[in-house]
Design an enzyme around this catalytic site. Structure first.
Site, PDB file in Angstrom:
ATOM      1  N   HIS A 240      62.336 -38.278  88.588  1.00  9.63           N
ATOM      2  CA  HIS A 240      61.443 -38.887  89.668  1.00  9.63           C
ATOM      3  C   HIS A 240      59.563 -38.484  88.925  1.00  9.63           C
ATOM      4  O   HIS A 240      60.021 -36.550  88.511  1.00  9.63           O
ATOM      5  CB  HIS A 240      61.865 -38.203  91.205  1.00  9.63           C
ATOM      6  CG  HIS A 240      60.898 -38.551  91.824  1.00  9.63           C
ATOM      7  ND1 HIS A 240      60.925 -39.440  92.213  1.00  9.63           N
ATOM      8  CD2 HIS A 240      60.429 -37.535  92.411  1.00  9.63           C
ATOM      9  CE1 HIS A 240      60.223 -39.367  93.979  1.00  9.63           C
ATOM     10  NE2 HIS A 240      59.482 -38.003  93.297  1.00  9.63           N
ATOM     11  N   CYS A 241      59.013 -39.020  88.791  1.00  9.64           N
ATOM     12  CA  CYS A 241      57.956 -38.530  88.401  1.00  9.64           C
ATOM     13  C   CYS A 241      57.160 -38.141  89.440  1.00  9.64           C
ATOM     14  O   CYS A 241      56.941 -38.424  90.481  1.00  9.64           O
ATOM     15  CB  CYS A 241      57.118 -38.759  87.637  1.00  9.64           C
ATOM     16  SG  CYS A 241      55.723 -38.459  87.012  1.00  9.64           S
ATOM     17  N   ILE A 242      56.642 -36.686  89.750  1.00  9.39           N
ATOM     18  CA  ILE A 242      56.329 -36.435  90.646  1.00  9.39           C
ATOM     19  C   ILE A 242      54.307 -37.227  90.584  1.00  9.39           C
ATOM     20  O   ILE A 242      54.102 -36.965  92.186  1.00  9.39           O
ATOM     21  CB  ILE A 242      55.924 -34.999  90.683  1.00  9.39           C
ATOM     22  CG1 ILE A 242      55.173 -33.979  89.513  1.00  9.39           C
ATOM     23  CG2 ILE A 242      57.596 -34.687  91.243  1.00  9.39           C
ATOM     24  CD1 ILE A 242      55.127 -32.127  90.106  1.00  9.39           C
ATOM     25  N   SER A 246      57.189 -41.647  92.458  1.00 10.03           N
ATOM     26  CA  SER A 246      57.926 -42.567  92.753  1.00 10.03           C
ATOM     27  C   SER A 246      59.579 -42.711  90.917  1.00 10.03           C
ATOM     28  O   SER A 246      58.710 -41.374  90.361  1.00 10.03           O
ATOM     29  CB  SER A 246      57.413 -43.830  92.173  1.00 10.03           C
ATOM     30  OG  SER A 246      58.096 -44.440  91.858  1.00 10.03           O
TER      31      SER A 246
END
Length: 389
Positions: A240-242, A246
């Site tokens: 999960h890329c902050i 997303s």
């Protein structure tokens, strides 16, 4: 593949006075985020009929009022760092710590937040604004170079929008049944295409055993994973890329890597143009570390400081891009690497830059072919779906 024993869903946190709808003075509460109380106050205010559009309603729903201080603080800190090179060292060293502290102090209970996405886009546009208003008028940058930087920036935004479309969430059996029913009513071509893609992926995968997620109760393929931030299972979950708010999964992994590559190349090219304009008699590497003439004017000092700021951000993204490329080369996701480290089943390669699990790798060439040709997971059927359909 031995799957990690997932912990049961965490119990709901008790409501604070900020989150209680009957507490009208929730803006005075200091024990929770201000964002939800402010958004609720805006939505509860009476508005004249027809004066508020759907766009404004969407903005209010996603508004994070605590983003305003950090957006105002970033250019102020860069202005302070431009006063002297010692101040620049102190501010640019402390800036990441300040951003993380502010994030955890204001957004610690948010599962999904636009904090980092807004900060990254704001920094991108601010750097581009200084490039157009301060560097281009100096006359050292040609029109072709300006068009190149502009094209790189626009392409980065377009690729980011494509990446944000979705990572490929695992849908429940009922939803997939409705999708396949609609496809059969419209024509059999799409249904046969989805079935063929599923058959192809089943042949490629050495382990076609599906299992049930303990958190969202959906059947998922072996390399799928549950994201506790998005509260959904994702096909071939990487992480999960902050920064994009997303997940990165099977549906958007390729566009994510391309976005990183385009941004890194555009940033490096832009930094080179800025340093060449500010320090024309020095080499780019030496100019980045020592260029005392830039502090003679506030505008050049600010551009030099922003070049340093961009270099720090770009260095972090280069590391992320290298790790992504190595993971693709070994056919391993970031989630699988973390599970292998936790279970002590993987081997550390290239000084710890990649963890080789040895489960899905079929060689460098075949791993890249599989990554570049993997189908969108949105239409893949689940076990038992063919019997339902």
């Amino acid at each position: 593949m031995q799957w990690e024993k997932l912990k049961p869903p965490e119990p709901d946190d008790p409501l604070c006075c900020c989150e209680c709808d009957i507490y009208r003075c929730s803006c005075c509460c200091d024990c929770d985020d201000l964002d939800e109380a402010f958004a609720r106050w805006l939505k509860d205010r009476p508005a004249p009929r027809g004066s508020r559009s759907a766009v404004l309603d969407a903005l209010i729903d996603h508004l994070e009022i605590s983003m305003i201080p950090v957006l105002l603080l970033l250019p102020l800190l860069l202005q302070v760092a431009a006063l002297h090179y010692l101040l620049g060292i102190v501010v640019l060293t402390a800036l990441p710590s300040l951003v993380l502290w502010y994030y955890y102090s204001t957004h610690r209970k948010k599962r999904r937040t636009l904090f980092f996405l807004t900060l990254s886009l704001y920094s991108l546009f601010y750097m581009y604004y200084l490039f157009i208003t301060e560097i281009v008028p100096r006359g050292d940058v040609s029109h072709l170079q300006v068009c190149t930087v502009t094209s790189g920036m626009v392409l980065t935004i377009v690729l980011l929008v494509v990446t944000k479309r979705g990572p490929g969430f695992v849908a429940p059996v009922a939803s997939l049944h409705e999708t396949h029913t609609n496809r059969e009513q419209g024509g059999n071509g799409t249904t046969q295409s989805a079935a063929s893609c599923a058959a192809t992926s089943a042949k490629k995968s050495p382990n076609t055993k599906w299992n049930k997620c303990a958190l969202c109760n959906v059947m998922r393929p072996p390399r799928a994973g549950h994201c506790r931030t998005c509260q959904r299972c994702v096909y071939r979950l990487d992480h999960h890329c902050i920064w994009i708010n997303s997940c990165v999964g099977q549906a958007n992994h390729r566009s994510f890597v391309v976005t990183l590559a385009v941004f890194v190349l555009t940033s490096l090219y832009g930094i080179g143009l800025v340093l060449s304009s500010l320090c024309p008699r020095q080499h780019l590497v030496t100019a980045l570390f020592y260029c005392p003439a830039v502090y003679s004017q506030p505008s050049t000092a600010l551009c030099f400081t922003c070049a340093w700021f961009s270099s720090i951000v770009t260095t972090g993204l280069i590391y992320l891009l290298v790790v992504q490329l190595l993971n693709i080369s070994f056919n391993v996701t970031e989630r699988e690497s973390l599970l292998a480290l936790r279970n002590k089943t993987g081997r550390s390669r290239l000084r710890g830059l990649v963890i080789d699990t040895g489960q899905h790798s079929r060689g460098f060439y075949k791993n890249w072919v599989e990554f570049l040709t993997m189908a969108d997971a949105s239409g893949s059927p689940q076990p038992g779906l063919t019997n339902v359909v």
